[in-house]
Design an enzyme around this catalytic site. Structure first.
Site, PDB file in Angstrom:
ATOM      1  NE  ARG A   1      -2.366  -1.190   3.644  1.00  0.00           N
ATOM      2  CZ  ARG A   1      -1.893  -0.339   4.538  1.00  0.00           C
ATOM      3  NH1 ARG A   1      -1.966   0.965   4.327  1.00  0.00           N
ATOM      4  NH2 ARG A   1      -1.352  -0.756   5.657  1.00  0.00           N
TER       5      ARG A   1
ATOM      6  CE1 TYR B   1       0.583  -6.213  -2.011  1.00  0.00           C
ATOM      7  CE2 TYR B   1      -0.550  -4.231  -1.283  1.00  0.00           C
ATOM      8  CZ  TYR B   1      -0.035  -5.480  -1.013  1.00  0.00           C
ATOM      9  OH  TYR B   1      -0.163  -5.999   0.234  1.00  0.00           O
TER      10      TYR B   1
ATOM     11  CE  LYS C   1      -6.108  -3.314   4.995  1.00  0.00           C
ATOM     12  NZ  LYS C   1      -6.407  -3.678   6.387  1.00  0.00           N
TER      13      LYS C   1
ATOM     14  CG  HIS D   1      -7.412  -2.229  10.558  1.00  0.00           C
ATOM     15  ND1 HIS D   1      -6.132  -1.755  10.653  1.00  0.00           N
ATOM     16  CD2 HIS D   1      -7.340  -3.319   9.771  1.00  0.00           C
ATOM     17  CE1 HIS D   1      -5.315  -2.530   9.950  1.00  0.00           C
ATOM     18  NE2 HIS D   1      -6.023  -3.473   9.405  1.00  0.00           N
TER      19      HIS D   1
ATOM     20  CB  SER E   1       0.639  -3.700   9.733  1.00  0.00           C
ATOM     21  OG  SER E   1       1.513  -2.624   9.812  1.00  0.00           O
TER      22      SER E   1
ATOM     23  CB  CYS F   1       0.453  -6.222  16.272  1.00  0.00           C
ATOM     24  SG  CYS F   1       1.391  -4.706  16.516  1.00  0.00           S
TER      25      CYS F   1
ATOM     26  CG  ASP G   1      -7.621  -6.603   7.539  1.00  0.00           C
ATOM     27  OD1 ASP G   1      -6.795  -6.217   8.386  1.00  0.00           O
ATOM     28  OD2 ASP G   1      -7.763  -6.062   6.437  1.00  0.00           O
TER      29      ASP G   1
ATOM     30  NE  ARG H   1       0.040  -8.489   2.362  1.00  0.00           N
ATOM     31  CZ  ARG H   1      -0.651  -7.829   3.293  1.00  0.00           C
ATOM     32  NH1 ARG H   1      -1.801  -8.278   3.725  1.00  0.00           N
ATOM     33  NH2 ARG H   1      -0.159  -6.728   3.817  1.00  0.00           N
TER      34      ARG H   1
HETATM   35  C1  OXD Z   1      -2.934  -4.086   6.346  1.00  0.00           C
HETATM   36  C2  OXD Z   1      -3.464  -5.273   5.657  1.00  0.00           C
HETATM   37  O1  OXD Z   1      -1.998  -3.469   5.834  1.00  0.00           O
HETATM   38  O2  OXD Z   1      -4.398  -5.883   6.203  1.00  0.00           O
HETATM   39  O3  OXD Z   1      -3.460  -3.737   7.406  1.00  0.00           O
HETATM   40  O4  OXD Z   1      -2.990  -5.610   4.572  1.00  0.00           O
HETATM   41 MN    MN Z   2      -5.274  -4.814   7.840  1.00  0.00          MN
END
Ligand code: OXD
Ligand code: MN
Length: 592
Positions: free
Chosen positions: A71, A199, A208, A228, A250, A252, A279, A373
């Site tokens: 991102r 991406y 998102k 989130h 992220s 964690c 998520d 991913r």
């Molecule tokens: C993030 C994802 O970046 O879930 O939070 O990809």
């Molecule tokens: Mn996320």
């Protein structure tokens, strides 16, 4: 053939066709036959690689451009009429100027290409929680990913009918020029435009862009919340299941927590953990006055490196069929995939994530991109909750915030009440890790883990949290907690084992929700008595005095934290809710 007669949709598509000039238009109905044909076509152009169909049935590999692997927060814009509406934590552009910039980039960009029209639902089709989107894209990879991550097809259009309450999404690959890459949200227009990226997080517009940025704004206007947060259910030996929503920045371990396996003794005793989402949560009040949550997604878009049979067997098993891998290492020995942390046997005969020859035993380069991913169907998940498709969502007992703090935050603490819990979420912060570029151990403020995902002024967002709390009876409102799995000793060793052992902490949280256990009041909230965290089976690994240590609240360290909170809050000017200023003043007074 169009899958709808909805005029608002058809005329919007006409406009976009006029702009980008595709050779052909294909509506995506999500049928097996259509998906299979698109996979074929993707493989014939080299966009996708079919993996070993015996070992990984229906699995594919895709590589994005090496400049396009994550991102792009500084190129993600919230385009509200005024800058103040977007607030100090978002990048902003005036909508008309932004539309012009994007249209100039997108114009004629589908020439020689196909426009795929994806009608999709975030949330079970027809649920009152759910929202519909249309994504236009010129990428087969995007179509195939969206067919995993969302519910796609004619039923979505039928559920929408003639309504114009749907989210417009235009994605144009263009030339993948990083200088012209923009991910733009127009909350007032229910519109997303993404150009020059291929991406996932930038182009799977349901995730998102819609389910957090646009949906957070919709929730503000309509009285619900897009967060989130993962959602998990904990089943006790008596068969009763309680649900928890949890927000972490992220790196964690959100997916790991959502799919965790109880420690051996707990498993034997009959405890089970069920995954509803890893998520995103959409949360609204139910008829009984409690808060209910759904996971609007239909799959998992997880980080591959580090996923293995020890760290997260459920995630790994989820990727064994119908999965698209992006930017992982291609094991040419058996046409499968590999990534750092999968096992200790990197293939000797492989291509790295860029497609270059790679020998895992000899190379110092990484085989998989650190942000590589898997896109895997939720139905594959061995611990998927039976409530996953429930259109009413699941009732939330606790909301958990968390971050990575080596010294400061205790293993767990409970906020004093809802507003204090909103304060706890608003001051969330996490120390950066070596996994991301930049300095290590720097504290980044990430309120409610929404920093890059809040589609409007974060001050208004906090006030919305406070306003939601006002509609909840105290005995119905979820209790709000903060956890920190990452406390270290002076030598830098982690003091808590994490992973499945986090269940021990979640069980204390549920006991608090049920009023079954006492706690110690401190300046920041309620902290467990060490005796109340069940260490059975890990007494050697976590000596009781270590547990006591990670449950202590050091007022002097918290006092050092205050100026950072004040500086962060100062950015919001008069958008900072007075309630939060009041909570900060109370904290300061109790630290004295
Ligand atoms: C993030 C994802 O970046 O879930 O939070 O990809
Ligand atoms: Mn996320």
């Amino acid at each position: 053939m169009a899958l709808t007669t909805n005029k608002s949709i058809l005329s919007w598509i006409d406009e976009k066709v006029e702009l980008v000039k595709p050779d052909k238009i294909v509506w995506i109905d999500g049928t097996k036959e259509q998906i299979e044909a698109l996979r074929e076509e993707g493989c014939s152009t080299g966009e996708m690689i079919r993996l070993n169909q015996e070992l990984l049935p229906d699995c594919y590999l895709h590589r994005t451009d090496p400049t396009d692997v994550a991102r792009v927060e500084d190129r993600t814009l919230i385009c509200t009429p005024t800058e103040e509406e977007a607030g100090p934590t978002n990048h902003w552009m005036e909508p008309n100027a932004c539309y012009k910039m994007l249209y100039d980039i997108a114009r004629d960009s589908y020439k020689g290409r196909t426009m795929y029209v994806i009608p999709y639902s975030m949330g079970p089709v027809g649920s009152k929680f759910s929202k519909v989107g249309i994504e236009l894209t010129d990428s087969i990879y995007v179509v195939l990913n969206m067919c995993i991550m969302t519910r796609v097809g004619k039923a979505v259009m039928d559920a929408l009918g003639d309504s114009d309450d749907w989210v417009r999404g235009l994605h144009c690959k263009c030339t993948i020029d990083p200088e012209k890459r923009w991910i733009c949200q127009f909350p007032q227009d229910n519109t997303i435009i993404s150009v020059n990226s291929g991406y996932g997080g930038n182009v799977l517009l349901g995730k998102k862009c819609f389910a957090l940025r646009i949906a957070s704004y919709q929730g503000w206007k309509e009285g619900w919340q897009a967060e989130h947060m993962l959602i998990l259910g904990i089943e006790k030996p008596n068969g009763e299941t309680k649900y928890i929503c949890a927000a972490f920045p992220s790196a964690c371990g959100k997916t790991n927590l959502a799919m965790m396996i109880p420690p051996e003794g707990f498993k034997k005793a009959g405890y089970k953990v069920w995954t509803v989402g890893d998520d995103i949560s959409w949360i609204r009040k139910g008829e009984d006055g409690r808060l209910y949550a759904i996971n609007p997604e239909n799959g998992f878009f997880g980080v591959a490196p580090g996923t293995n049979m020890k760290s997260n067997p459920n995630a790994l098993l989820t990727t064994k069929r119908g999965t698209i891998f992006t930017n992982v290492c291609h094991n040419l020995e058996n046409n499968t995939v590999w990534w750092e942390g999968l096992d200790k046997n990197p293939p000797e005969h492989a291509n790295d994530w860029k497609g270059n020859p790679w020998n895992g035993k000899e190379s110092t380069e990484k085989g998989a991109n650190p942000n590589s991913r898997f896109t895997a169907p939720a139905v594959n998940c061995p611990c998927l909750s039976s409530e996953f498709e429930n259109p009413q969502g699941v009732p939330i007992s606790a909301i958990v915030f968390g971050g990575r703090r080596a010294k400061l935050a205790p293993l767990v603490y409970q906020s004093r009440d809802w507003n204090n819990g909103v304060f706890v979420g608003s001051i969330m912060a996490s120390e950066t890790t070596a996994a991301a570029a930049g300095a290590v151990g720097v504290v980044r403020r990430d309120p409610m883990a929404m920093l890059p995902f809040c589609g409007y002024n974060m001050g208004d967002y906090w006030q919305h949290w406070i306003d939601i709390g006002k509609t909840l009876d105290a005995d119905k409102a979820p209790k709000i907690f903060n956890v920190n799995w990452f406390r270290k000793d002076d030598e830098g060793n982690f003091l808590w084992p994490g992973f499945g052992d986090n269940l021990r902490v979640l069980l204390w949280i549920l006991d608090r929700c049920d009023g079954k256990v006492d706690a110690k009041e401190t300046a920041i909230g309620y902290v467990p008595y060490a005796k109340d965290i069940d260490l059975t089976g890990i007494e050697d690994e976590v000596p009781f005095e270590n547990l006591e240590k990670i449950l202590t609240v050091e007022n002097s360290l918290w006092a050092e934290e205050v100026p950072g909170i004040e500086a962060f809050y100062a950015k919001f000017g008069d958008k900072l809710p007075a309630t939060l200023q009041g909570e900060l003043d109370t904290l300061k007074a109790s630290l004295k």
